[in-house]
Motif scaffolding. Structure first.
Motif, mmCIF file in Angstrom:
data_model
loop_
_atom_site.group_PDB
_atom_site.id
_atom_site.type_symbol
_atom_site.label_atom_id
_atom_site.label_comp_id
_atom_site.label_asym_id
_atom_site.label_seq_id
_atom_site.Cartn_x
_atom_site.Cartn_y
_atom_site.Cartn_z
ATOM 1 N N ALA A 59 0.851 -1.193 0.000
ATOM 2 C CA ALA A 59 0.000 0.000 0.000
ATOM 3 C C ALA A 59 0.886 1.243 0.000
ATOM 4 C CB ALA A 59 -0.901 -0.003 1.234
ATOM 5 N N ALA A 60 0.334 2.342 -0.468
ATOM 6 C CA ALA A 60 1.068 3.603 -0.505
ATOM 7 C C ALA A 60 1.353 4.097 0.905
ATOM 8 C CB ALA A 60 0.257 4.644 -1.271
ATOM 9 N N ASP A 61 2.472 4.823 1.053
ATOM 10 C CA ASP A 61 2.800 5.402 2.353
ATOM 11 C C ASP A 61 1.997 6.688 2.559
ATOM 12 O OD1 ASP A 61 4.056 7.399 0.872
ATOM 13 O OD2 ASP A 61 6.084 6.707 1.310
ATOM 14 N N ALA A 62 2.286 7.429 3.640
ATOM 15 C CA ALA A 62 1.534 8.639 3.978
ATOM 16 C C ALA A 62 1.637 9.710 2.894
ATOM 17 C CB ALA A 62 2.028 9.204 5.306
ATOM 18 N N ARG A 63 2.716 9.700 2.109
ATOM 19 C CA ARG A 63 2.888 10.669 1.019
ATOM 20 C C ARG A 63 2.225 10.214 -0.258
ATOM 21 N NH1 ARG A 63 8.719 10.754 -0.084
ATOM 22 N NH2 ARG A 63 8.366 8.590 0.299
ATOM 23 N N GLY A 64 1.744 8.979 -0.276
ATOM 24 C CA GLY A 64 1.124 8.436 -1.476
ATOM 25 C C GLY A 64 2.112 7.738 -2.395
ATOM 26 N N ALA A 65 3.334 7.519 -1.911
ATOM 27 C CA ALA A 65 4.375 6.886 -2.733
ATOM 28 C C ALA A 65 4.395 5.374 -2.508
ATOM 29 C CB ALA A 65 5.734 7.475 -2.389
ATOM 30 N N VAL A 66 4.652 4.651 -3.585
ATOM 31 C CA VAL A 66 4.763 3.192 -3.534
ATOM 32 C C VAL A 66 6.028 2.793 -4.286
ATOM 33 C CG1 VAL A 66 3.708 0.996 -4.204
ATOM 34 C CG2 VAL A 66 2.268 2.900 -3.517
ATOM 35 N N THR A 67 6.792 1.901 -3.682
ATOM 36 C CA THR A 67 7.984 1.377 -4.334
ATOM 37 C C THR A 67 7.889 -0.139 -4.332
ATOM 38 O OG1 THR A 67 9.310 3.228 -3.562
ATOM 39 C CG2 THR A 67 10.505 1.281 -4.277
ATOM 40 N N PHE A 68 8.106 -0.738 -5.493
ATOM 41 C CA PHE A 68 8.059 -2.197 -5.570
ATOM 42 C C PHE A 68 8.902 -2.668 -6.739
ATOM 43 C CE2 PHE A 68 4.536 -0.477 -7.956
ATOM 44 C CZ PHE A 68 4.522 -1.202 -9.136
ATOM 45 N N ARG A 69 9.256 -3.925 -6.710
ATOM 46 C CA ARG A 69 10.070 -4.532 -7.760
ATOM 47 C C ARG A 69 9.236 -5.600 -8.455
ATOM 48 N NH1 ARG A 69 16.221 -6.074 -7.069
ATOM 49 N NH2 ARG A 69 16.093 -3.871 -6.655
ATOM 50 N N VAL A 70 9.376 -5.684 -9.757
ATOM 51 C CA VAL A 70 8.652 -6.677 -10.542
ATOM 52 C C VAL A 70 9.663 -7.574 -11.250
ATOM 53 C CG1 VAL A 70 7.080 -7.035 -12.488
ATOM 54 C CG2 VAL A 70 6.702 -5.129 -10.910
ATOM 55 N N THR A 71 9.511 -8.871 -11.127
ATOM 56 C CA THR A 71 10.353 -9.815 -11.850
ATOM 57 C C THR A 71 9.588 -10.270 -13.079
ATOM 58 O OG1 THR A 71 11.403 -10.544 -9.809
ATOM 59 C CG2 THR A 71 11.595 -11.999 -11.712
ATOM 60 N N VAL A 72 10.162 -9.996 -14.236
ATOM 61 C CA VAL A 72 9.530 -10.374 -15.497
ATOM 62 C C VAL A 72 10.008 -11.782 -15.852
ATOM 63 C CG1 VAL A 72 9.305 -9.799 -17.940
ATOM 64 C CG2 VAL A 72 9.443 -7.976 -16.234
ATOM 65 N N PRO A 73 9.095 -12.690 -16.143
ATOM 66 C CA PRO A 73 9.509 -14.051 -16.508
ATOM 67 C C PRO A 73 10.442 -14.056 -17.716
ATOM 68 C CG PRO A 73 7.123 -13.924 -16.209
ATOM 69 C CD PRO A 73 7.651 -12.523 -16.168
ATOM 70 N N ALA A 74 11.378 -14.985 -17.751
ATOM 71 C CA ALA A 74 12.368 -15.061 -18.828
ATOM 72 C C ALA A 74 11.721 -15.245 -20.201
ATOM 73 C CB ALA A 74 13.350 -16.190 -18.553
ATOM 74 N N ASP A 75 10.567 -15.902 -20.262
ATOM 75 C CA ASP A 75 9.925 -16.153 -21.556
ATOM 76 C C ASP A 75 8.916 -15.071 -21.941
ATOM 77 O OD1 ASP A 75 8.036 -16.764 -19.623
ATOM 78 O OD2 ASP A 75 7.374 -18.620 -20.578
ATOM 79 N N PHE A 76 8.909 -13.952 -21.214
ATOM 80 C CA PHE A 76 7.990 -12.859 -21.501
ATOM 81 C C PHE A 76 8.395 -12.195 -22.814
ATOM 82 C CE2 PHE A 76 5.728 -8.887 -20.680
ATOM 83 C CZ PHE A 76 4.561 -9.367 -20.110
ATOM 84 N N ALA A 77 7.437 -11.819 -23.617
ATOM 85 C CA ALA A 77 7.711 -11.212 -24.927
ATOM 86 C C ALA A 77 8.431 -9.882 -24.782
ATOM 87 C CB ALA A 77 6.404 -11.005 -25.682
ATOM 88 N N THR A 78 9.509 -9.703 -25.556
ATOM 89 C CA THR A 78 10.207 -8.421 -25.544
ATOM 90 C C THR A 78 9.396 -7.417 -26.362
ATOM 91 O OG1 THR A 78 11.525 -9.061 -27.461
ATOM 92 C CG2 THR A 78 12.483 -9.494 -25.305
ATOM 93 N N GLY A 79 9.663 -6.137 -26.120
ATOM 94 C CA GLY A 79 8.970 -5.086 -26.850
ATOM 95 C C GLY A 79 8.183 -4.179 -25.925
ATOM 96 N N ALA A 80 7.305 -3.381 -26.519
ATOM 97 C CA ALA A 80 6.514 -2.400 -25.779
ATOM 98 C C ALA A 80 5.326 -3.071 -25.086
ATOM 99 C CB ALA A 80 6.023 -1.317 -26.721
#
Length: 96
Positions: free
Chosen positions: A14-35
């Motif tokens: 959840a966001a902190d008191a300032r409304g900021a959220v920090t998180f890390r996402v692991t993209v699967p190795a077989d995920f399609a490259t591109g936009a």
């Protein structure tokens, strides 16, 4: 959620008191490259933000920082030492 190739991202804090959220996402190795579009939703399911992201092949990101070779480092040290020696000799010759 990444819309272009559905991937639900869970465990975002959840966001902190300032409304900021920090998180890390692991993209699967077989995920399609591109936009892709990252859609951030609120707890009620309404959309908070849509962000364009680019997925690139593993190992293709530029390294950050500098990697100096030993030769360059030793050369720089030698120049600094030589300069310090010349300054010391000059001061010595002025005091005599």
């Amino acid at each position: 959620m990444l819309n272009s190739q559905p991937l639900t991202i869970t465990g975002i804090p959840a966001a902190d008191a300032r409304g900021a959220v920090t998180f890390r996402v692991t993209v699967p190795a077989d995920f399609a490259t591109g936009a892709h579009t990252l859609v951030i939703t609120r707890a009620d399911g309404s959309t908070l933000a849509r962000l364009g992201v680019q997925v690139v092949p593993a190992g293709s990101l530029a390294r950050t920082g500098a990697e100096m070779s030993w030769a360059l480092g030793l050369g720089a040290f030698g120049l600094i030492a030589a300069g310090a020696g010349l300054v010391a000799l000059r001061r010595r010759s002025r005091s005599v």
